[in-house]
Design a protein around this motif. Structure first.
Motif, PDB file in Angstrom:
ATOM      1  N   ALA A  32      -7.299   2.136   1.647  1.00  0.00           N
ATOM      2  CA  ALA A  32      -7.742   1.070   2.533  1.00  0.00           C
ATOM      3  C   ALA A  32      -9.215   1.269   2.866  1.00  0.00           C
ATOM      4  O   ALA A  32      -9.792   2.338   2.696  1.00  0.00           O
ATOM      5  CB  ALA A  32      -6.923   1.084   3.820  1.00  0.00           C
ATOM      6  N   LYS A  33      -9.832   0.222   3.357  1.00  0.00           N
ATOM      7  CA  LYS A  33     -11.232   0.290   3.773  1.00  0.00           C
ATOM      8  C   LYS A  33     -11.354   1.192   4.996  1.00  0.00           C
ATOM      9  O   LYS A  33     -10.376   1.438   5.703  1.00  0.00           O
ATOM     10  CB  LYS A  33     -11.745  -1.107   4.106  1.00  0.00           C
ATOM     11  CG  LYS A  33     -11.024  -1.756   5.283  1.00  0.00           C
ATOM     12  CD  LYS A  33     -11.594  -3.113   5.594  1.00  0.00           C
ATOM     13  CE  LYS A  33     -10.854  -3.768   6.759  1.00  0.00           C
ATOM     14  NZ  LYS A  33     -10.869  -2.984   7.986  1.00  0.00           N
ATOM     15  N   ALA A 108       6.151   0.741   0.491  1.00  0.00           N
ATOM     16  CA  ALA A 108       5.642   1.033   1.831  1.00  0.00           C
ATOM     17  C   ALA A 108       6.750   0.935   2.882  1.00  0.00           C
ATOM     18  O   ALA A 108       6.809   1.737   3.817  1.00  0.00           O
ATOM     19  CB  ALA A 108       4.501   0.075   2.171  1.00  0.00           C
ATOM     20  N   LEU A 109       7.649  -0.030   2.746  1.00  0.00           N
ATOM     21  CA  LEU A 109       8.744  -0.195   3.694  1.00  0.00           C
ATOM     22  C   LEU A 109       9.634   1.031   3.730  1.00  0.00           C
ATOM     23  O   LEU A 109      10.071   1.490   4.794  1.00  0.00           O
ATOM     24  CB  LEU A 109       9.578  -1.436   3.323  1.00  0.00           C
ATOM     25  CG  LEU A 109       8.945  -2.796   3.607  1.00  0.00           C
ATOM     26  CD1 LEU A 109       9.726  -3.906   2.900  1.00  0.00           C
ATOM     27  CD2 LEU A 109       8.875  -3.073   5.096  1.00  0.00           C
ATOM     28  N   VAL A 110       9.937   1.585   2.573  1.00  0.00           N
ATOM     29  CA  VAL A 110      10.799   2.757   2.497  1.00  0.00           C
ATOM     30  C   VAL A 110      10.133   3.981   3.113  1.00  0.00           C
ATOM     31  O   VAL A 110      10.769   4.791   3.783  1.00  0.00           O
ATOM     32  CB  VAL A 110      11.186   3.043   1.025  1.00  0.00           C
ATOM     33  CG1 VAL A 110      11.896   4.392   0.900  1.00  0.00           C
ATOM     34  CG2 VAL A 110      12.075   1.941   0.489  1.00  0.00           C
ATOM     35  N   THR A 115      -0.004   0.649   6.180  1.00  0.00           N
ATOM     36  CA  THR A 115      -1.401   0.431   5.811  1.00  0.00           C
ATOM     37  C   THR A 115      -1.672  -1.041   5.515  1.00  0.00           C
ATOM     38  O   THR A 115      -2.637  -1.630   6.032  1.00  0.00           O
ATOM     39  CB  THR A 115      -1.771   1.271   4.567  1.00  0.00           C
ATOM     40  OG1 THR A 115      -1.547   2.646   4.863  1.00  0.00           O
ATOM     41  CG2 THR A 115      -3.229   1.068   4.188  1.00  0.00           C
ATOM     42  N   ALA A 116      -0.829  -1.652   4.664  1.00  0.00           N
ATOM     43  CA  ALA A 116      -1.056  -3.041   4.272  1.00  0.00           C
ATOM     44  C   ALA A 116      -1.027  -3.967   5.483  1.00  0.00           C
ATOM     45  O   ALA A 116      -1.892  -4.831   5.648  1.00  0.00           O
ATOM     46  CB  ALA A 116       0.000  -3.472   3.255  1.00  0.00           C
ATOM     47  N   ALA A 117      -0.014  -3.786   6.330  1.00  0.00           N
ATOM     48  CA  ALA A 117       0.153  -4.661   7.495  1.00  0.00           C
ATOM     49  C   ALA A 117      -1.091  -4.660   8.374  1.00  0.00           C
ATOM     50  O   ALA A 117      -1.601  -5.724   8.760  1.00  0.00           O
ATOM     51  CB  ALA A 117       1.368  -4.229   8.306  1.00  0.00           C
TER      52      ALA A 117
END
Length: 699
Positions: A32-33, A108-110, A115-117
């Motif tokens: 991520a940034k 990511a859910l598991v 990070t994405a959210a």
């Protein structure tokens, strides 16, 4: 017999073991940034909740779903819609940057990776601030309403703005459209400027109060709604509101609210409440502004969370609240309407079934018909548990009303279930029992494929005469189970509109019981676990109940009801259960009744005009582009008002006519569709009478 509440959800206690996928090597987070100092960040508790919710939904949801790249893409798309449904804040370049997450959300859910959210939302948050600056600059100068330009209000299929210049032009037109709407309500230019400025300052303050739990809830709902529309995650604050029951916290107006993108939408009206009695609201209406008293300023609630909207709408009994509403049936060029409501306590007696007698003259003969209106399926379970002698319920009330109508010697009975959103399944079963001897009423199937047949075992029959059931697009859940059973038993005729199609049951899981060691409260999950099936094996899910005779309706399946939701569980069919249908209704009779109705549809002034009005409305709704030139827009509004006046003069306005200030004044008490249901029932009585006469003569 087990008791199911379709609208009141029992708590499910589950014990979960770690998912087998989570024991493998963790999937690396997407790079991520570098975060900004004021970026929102997830908590460790939220990361653990993400894993638990993922296990719950993948193991116990009715839809046996596997985490995959395709599901990841749906969650990604849902999350973008949760943030920016109108595609006005984010840029095409932002969407391209988010693309790296599109097929990694399942992993990511598991692994409890958020990070994405938060990366996506923090970009969105930056765009919010940029738009606030643009709004201030734009509203500092007057709009030119003489320029001949237009704006497309439908952003659903629009592309994301390519660059800042294109986005600024989009926002200029959007703001100008909002200002013109206010101007056409009669407000002066200075008042319009002040209201617009106040609206966006309020929105800016609201955006500044967004917390990490709001972001987490939005993200988990994007996941839940990928499985079906009724599966949701409630953050602790939202869970507290849900548990208080929205109808009670909104006791002042009697409406159930939900978030719909950046809007607050009416999801249901509480029978007996001020909003219900005003007859100026429809399910699906959007509340865009709230004002206190008769002179208080209108505060925009666009962009508000539902709990913030509730705080403004609720208030002490006897006080006035003014709501600025965009009706569900509003056309693109329509201006929002303002509705004055006096807050009151809900009148319980108006939630209960009630009756009236109507007189119908058909083919030269007079018929006296009983009409029993059932606003919802209710039962006082507390009184039943206390074994009180008289328990308030839909069935006991309807039985009493029908006994009264029999004493009045009515020729037939119409049960009006329009707008009935459901309630107690037990009452749907018991009410069916008033009209059949005994037998199965509904089948309930769980996620494991086990099916329970729920039946009426009382052989007594309260009413065995001519019967019609009147339904519409907002008849749902228990209403559909009752109507479907009456139709399958061929006990009565179903008339009106296609019903909602809500054929699922949800359970509520308190995550605090699963994560007892967390210091922070962790909220709840509402999850779909069962489906309803008719006794003939057909699901009520998605399709609902198709009337034997259908009336014209402005509420299409593409926009309203379960089938309008992309993730709705599909219609399917299981084996029929054994039941003995009656001989009250047959195909030959239904065909003859439909022919007589269709003939009236061609010749009856009210029905003919209503059918044409539906055609005109649907055609007008397709036009989502509005003029931003004041003279043109005013002419559009005047033409619409003239059409309403003409319909009023002809007597063609009915309960489905869209509510506007003009129609609110123009509507008459005449209920076109109830009268037509009475005519159809009268035809049935006459035709069945002829059959009986012929049978007697043959004997």
């Amino acid at each position: 017999m087990r008791k199911y509440l379709i609208t009141l959800i029992p708590v499910l206690m589950l014990s979960l073991q770690p998912d087998s996928r989570s024991t493998s090597a963790p999937v690396p987070s997407v790079t991520a940034k570098a975060p900004a100092a004021d970026d929102l960040k997830p908590t460790m508790t939220q990361e653990r909740v993400e894993q638990v919710v993922t296990q719950l939904l993948t193991r116990h949801h009715y839809r046996k779903v596997r985490l995959s790249d395709s599901l990841s893409a749906v969650v990604w798309d849902n999350y973008l819609k949760e943030m920016d449904a109108s595609k006005v804040y984010l840029l095409a370049s932002d969407i391209a940057a988010f693309d790296k997450y599109k097929f990694q959300i399942d992993d990511a859910l598991v692994n409890g990776d958020l990070t994405a959210a938060f990366d996506m939302f923090n970009v969105f948050r930056k765009r919010l601030a940029e738009r606030s600056d643009f709004v201030k600059q734009t509203l500092s100068k007057p709009f030119n309403f003489s320029a001949d330009e237009s704006y497309n209000t439908d952003r659903e299929k629009a592309a994301w703005p390519k660059n800042l210049e294109e986005q600024n032009e989009l926002w200029r037109k959007m703001l100008k459209n909002q200002a013109l709407e206010l101007k056409l309500t009669g407000k002066a230019d200075t008042a319009v400027a002040s209201l617009m400025s106040t609206r966006y300052k309020s929105l800016e303050r609201r955006q500044g109060r967004i917390k990490s739990e709001d972001v987490f809830q939005m993200y988990m709902n994007a996941f839940g709604e990928a499985l079906d529309p009724h599966t949701n995650y409630f953050a602790p604050r939202t869970a507290d509101l849900f548990n208080q029951e929205m109808s009670q916290s909104l006791e002042g107006i009697g409406a159930l609210l939900q978030e719909d993108g950046e809007y607050t939408k009416i999801s249901d009206l509480v029978p007996g409440g001020p909003a219900f009695r005003s007859k100026q609201f429809t399910k699906g209406d959007r509340i865009i502004g709230v004002a206190q008293g008769d002179n208080g300023p209108m505060v925009s609630i666009v962009g508000f969370q539902v709990d913030d909207a509730v705080k403004l709408i609720k208030g002490p009994k006897g006080t006035v609240v003014r709501l600025q509403v965009r009706p569900a049936t509003a056309l693109a060029a329509d201006v929002p309407k303002e509705i004055r409501i006096v807050r009151e306590k809900i009148k319980l007696e108006e939630q209960r079934a009630h009756k009236e007698v109507i007189d119908i003259t058909e083919d030269g003969r007079n018929y006296k018909l009983g009409v029993v209106t059932v606003p919802l399926f209710y039962r006082d379970f507390d009184a039943a548990r206390r074994r009180e002698s008289e328990v308030a319920s839909t069935t006991t009330d309807v039985k009493r009303l029908i006994d009264s109508l029999k004493l009045q010697k009515v020729d037939g009975v119409v049960l009006d279930l329009r707008g009935n959103g459901g309630g107690s399944l037990l009452e749907a079963i018991n009410l069916t029992g008033l009209f059949i001897q005994k037998g199965p009423v509904v089948q309930v199937r769980d996620s494991g494929g086990d099916t329970e047949v729920m039946a009426d075992n009382d052989p007594s029959v309260t009413y065995d005469g001519p019967l019609a059931i009147l339904v519409d697009r907002f008849s749902a859940s228990a209403s559909e189970i009752f109507a479907a059973a009456i139709q399958d038993y061929k006990r009565g005729l179903i008339v009106g509109g296609q019903t909602f199609g809500k054929g699922t049951v949800q359970q509520l899981i308190d995550l605090n019981n699963m994560l007892p060691k967390e210091q922070d409260k962790v909220g709840q999950v509402k999850m779909t676990v069962q489906k309803f099936y008719r006794i003939n094996g057909s699901s009520t899910q998605h399709k609902g109940v198709t009337p034997d005779i259908s009336f014209p309706s402005r509420f299409s399946a593409e926009e309203y009801g379960e089938s309008a939701q992309a993730s709705a569980l599909p219609w399917d069919q299981i084996a029929s259960t054994r039941f003995d249908a009656t001989s009250f209704i047959n195909d030959k009779l239904t065909t003859r009744l439909r022919e007589k109705y269709e003939q009236r549809l061609k010749t009856d002034v009210d029905l003919k005009r209503e059918a044409q009005a539906v055609v005109d409305f649907k055609k007008a709704k397709e036009n989502t582009t509005v003029s931003l030139q004041e003279s043109k827009r005013k002419k559009e509004k005047d033409d619409a008002d003239k059409k309403v006046a003409a319909l009023d003069k002809s007597g063609a306005l009915d309960s489905e006519t869209p509510e506007t200030p003009a129609t609110a004044k123009a509507k008459k008490k005449k209920d076109t569709y109830l009268i037509e249901a009475g005519r159809i029932l009268s035809d049935m009585i006459a035709l069945q009478g002829k059959v009986k006469t012929a049978m007697n003569s043959n004997n």
